[in-house]
Write an enzyme that holds these catalytic residues in place. Structure first.
Site, PDB file in Angstrom:
ATOM      1  N   ASP A 156      18.754 -26.088 -60.474  1.00  0.00           N
ATOM      2  CA  ASP A 156      18.265 -27.095 -61.491  1.00  0.00           C
ATOM      3  C   ASP A 156      19.553 -27.088 -62.369  1.00  0.00           C
ATOM      4  OD1 ASP A 156      17.538 -29.104 -63.933  1.00  0.00           O
ATOM      5  OD2 ASP A 156      16.350 -30.505 -62.542  1.00  0.00           O
ATOM      6  N   HIS A 189      17.257 -29.781 -68.375  1.00  0.00           N
ATOM      7  CA  HIS A 189      16.758 -31.191 -68.015  1.00  0.00           C
ATOM      8  C   HIS A 189      16.042 -29.902 -67.385  1.00  0.00           C
ATOM      9  CE1 HIS A 189      17.119 -32.892 -64.496  1.00  0.00           C
ATOM     10  NE2 HIS A 189      17.068 -33.976 -64.601  1.00  0.00           N
ATOM     11  N   ASN A 281      18.134 -42.485 -60.059  1.00  0.00           N
ATOM     12  CA  ASN A 281      17.857 -43.706 -61.471  1.00  0.00           C
ATOM     13  C   ASN A 281      18.384 -45.455 -61.666  1.00  0.00           C
ATOM     14  OD1 ASN A 281      16.217 -41.918 -62.158  1.00  0.00           O
ATOM     15  ND2 ASN A 281      17.180 -40.749 -63.890  1.00  0.00           N
ATOM     16  N   SER A 358      13.806 -37.580 -61.985  1.00  0.00           N
ATOM     17  CA  SER A 358      14.319 -36.659 -62.079  1.00  0.00           C
ATOM     18  C   SER A 358      12.742 -35.731 -62.132  1.00  0.00           C
ATOM     19  CB  SER A 358      15.531 -35.761 -63.294  1.00  0.00           C
ATOM     20  OG  SER A 358      16.546 -36.342 -62.775  1.00  0.00           O
TER      21      SER A 358
END
Ligand SMILES: [Ca+2]
Ligand SMILES: [Ca+2]
Ligand SMILES: [Ca+2]
Length: 415
Positions: A156, A189, A281, A358
């Site tokens: 990530d 994130h 998404n 996510s």
């Protein structure tokens, strides 16, 4: 056509400005002693007759004892405990008399657990909307069976490893992006994703992780703006595999397929690693990579009504499972965010709601981590089969994903 293939990180979906959420009041503190019960120790040379008559005088009966240290457990009338203790203490044959106090398990619930509707949905309101009871993964029930313990790689934007709810969790880290901030999380994130998988749990602070005793590898494959080259990601996948990860979490995706990325996924799978990846998404059925590869579990998002999240990519031909992904509460890198809602901070650190596939992906990774620590954890394929075969089919979602919304408790239940 040679070009740099940027991988767009799924945007944390900015929703509404969110008012501070009051934490649920703790239950009234329980009594500190057993009612109707008293402990007494008579001096060693006290005759049984003396003991019997003293107890009879107080209406006390011996119901148990701690034989090795000569302590009698007495049943006494409720509300008479203190009076009887005082009277016993006046008897010169009594060495001591006291209440039978209570001790408690030292686990302390996580401050914001009620915000984590995906763990246990009891109908609590999230963003003003009451949840559907049991639209969740039943994590607390799963934890009765196992708390996990394998290594989960978070590929990530890095992780804020100094967050107090992640203390002691990260066992290895590597930056593949060439960032001046190294493997730290500037974007935010990765810290959120890490907490979802394995935040320190029942430590009286912050949030709970789906896999409370799993450990984390911090592989930074997305840069400080949230994007990363496929080559970085492929390197992260092979690094995590070689470092002993049993789960690789990729809350990321790109719209183009790549031999390099696919080969890296296959390398991990062939070495016994379960790979999870965000479906995307886009609110459409177009494929996202690496999620769409056969050897990666593609994860869609559900909301607190157990419906497909309005933003979630879908398609039962390539999306495998779903997991809670709307208003997921987890650790945050600092006091501000570029997307709303803003973090909530206390002395233990900052936490924040975020939405996206996510956030669903690390919930699945946590469940996979739990399964690895059960009898089903014999191979990557057996773990994946267990995850998918125990997922809950939700009426109306059959065209969105093939297996169902994951259920941690069902997945770890012994045969
Ligand atoms: Ca439940
Ligand atoms: Ca915690
Ligand atoms: Ca797949």
């Amino acid at each position: 056509m040679t070009r740099f293939l940027p991988v767009l990180l799924f945007l944390l979906t900015a929703l509404f400005v969110w008012p501070l959420w009051p934490t649920v009041a703790a239950p009234a503190s329980p009594n500190d002693r057993v009612l109707g019960q008293v402990l007494v120790k008579f001096k060693p040379d006290t005759s049984q007759n003396t003991i019997d008559s003293e107890l009879k005088r107080h209406g006390a009966k011996v119901t148990d004892q701690v034989a090795a240290i000569g302590v009698l457990v007495l049943a006494v009338p409720q509300n008479a405990e203190n009076r009887i203790i005082t009277a016993l203490l006046r008897n010169p044959n009594v060495e001591f008399a006291e209440a039978d106090y209570l001790a408690f398990a030292t686990a302390v619930p996580d401050t914001y657990f009620n915000n984590q509707w995906g763990m246990e949905n009891v109908g609590q309101k999230i963003n003003g909307v009451a949840g559907k009871v049991d639209a969740d993964i039943n994590a607390p029930t799963a934890w009765v069976t196992t708390l996990g313990g394998v290594k989960v790689a978070i590929l990530d934007t890095g992780i804020n490893e100094s967050h107090s709810d992640l203390t002691g969790k990260i066992v290895a880290h590597q930056d593949f992006t060439g960032s001046s901030s190294s493997y730290n999380d500037v974007y935010g994130h990765g810290t959120h994703v890490a907490g979802i998988v394995a935040a320190n749990t029942n430590n009286g602070k912050g949030v709970a992780g789906v896999c409370p005793q799993c450990l984390l590898l911090n592989g930074k494959v997305l840069n400080d703006s949230g994007s990363g080259a496929y080559s970085w990601i492929a390197n992260g996948i092979t690094w995590a595999t070689n470092d002993g990860a049993k789960v690789i979490n990729m809350s990321l995706g790109g719209s183009t397929s790549s031999r390099t990325l696919q080969n890296a996924v296959n390398y991990a799978w062939n070495n016994g690693v379960v790979i999870t990846a965000a479906a995307g998404n886009s609110n459409n059925p177009s494929k996202t990579y690496p999620a769409a590869y056969t050897n990666a579990i593609a994860v869609a998002a559900t909301d607190n009504q157990d419906k497909r999240a309005y933003f979630s990519s879908y398609g039962a031909k390539w999306v495998d499972v779903a997991a809670p992904g709307v208003f997921v509460f987890s650790t945050w890198k600092g006091a501000t965010s570029s997307v709303n809602p803003q973090p909530e901070c206390d002395i233990t650190g900052c936490y924040k709601y975020a939405s996206g596939t996510s956030m669903s992906t690390p919930i699945v990774s946590g469940v996979v981590g739990l399964i690895w620590s059960t009898g089903y954890g014999t191979s990557a394929s057996s773990v994946r089969s267990r995850l998918e075969s125990t997922a809950n089919k939700i009426p109306g979602t059959g065209t969105y994903w093939s297996a169902g919304r994951v259920n941690a408790a069902a997945a770890v239940t012994p045969p």
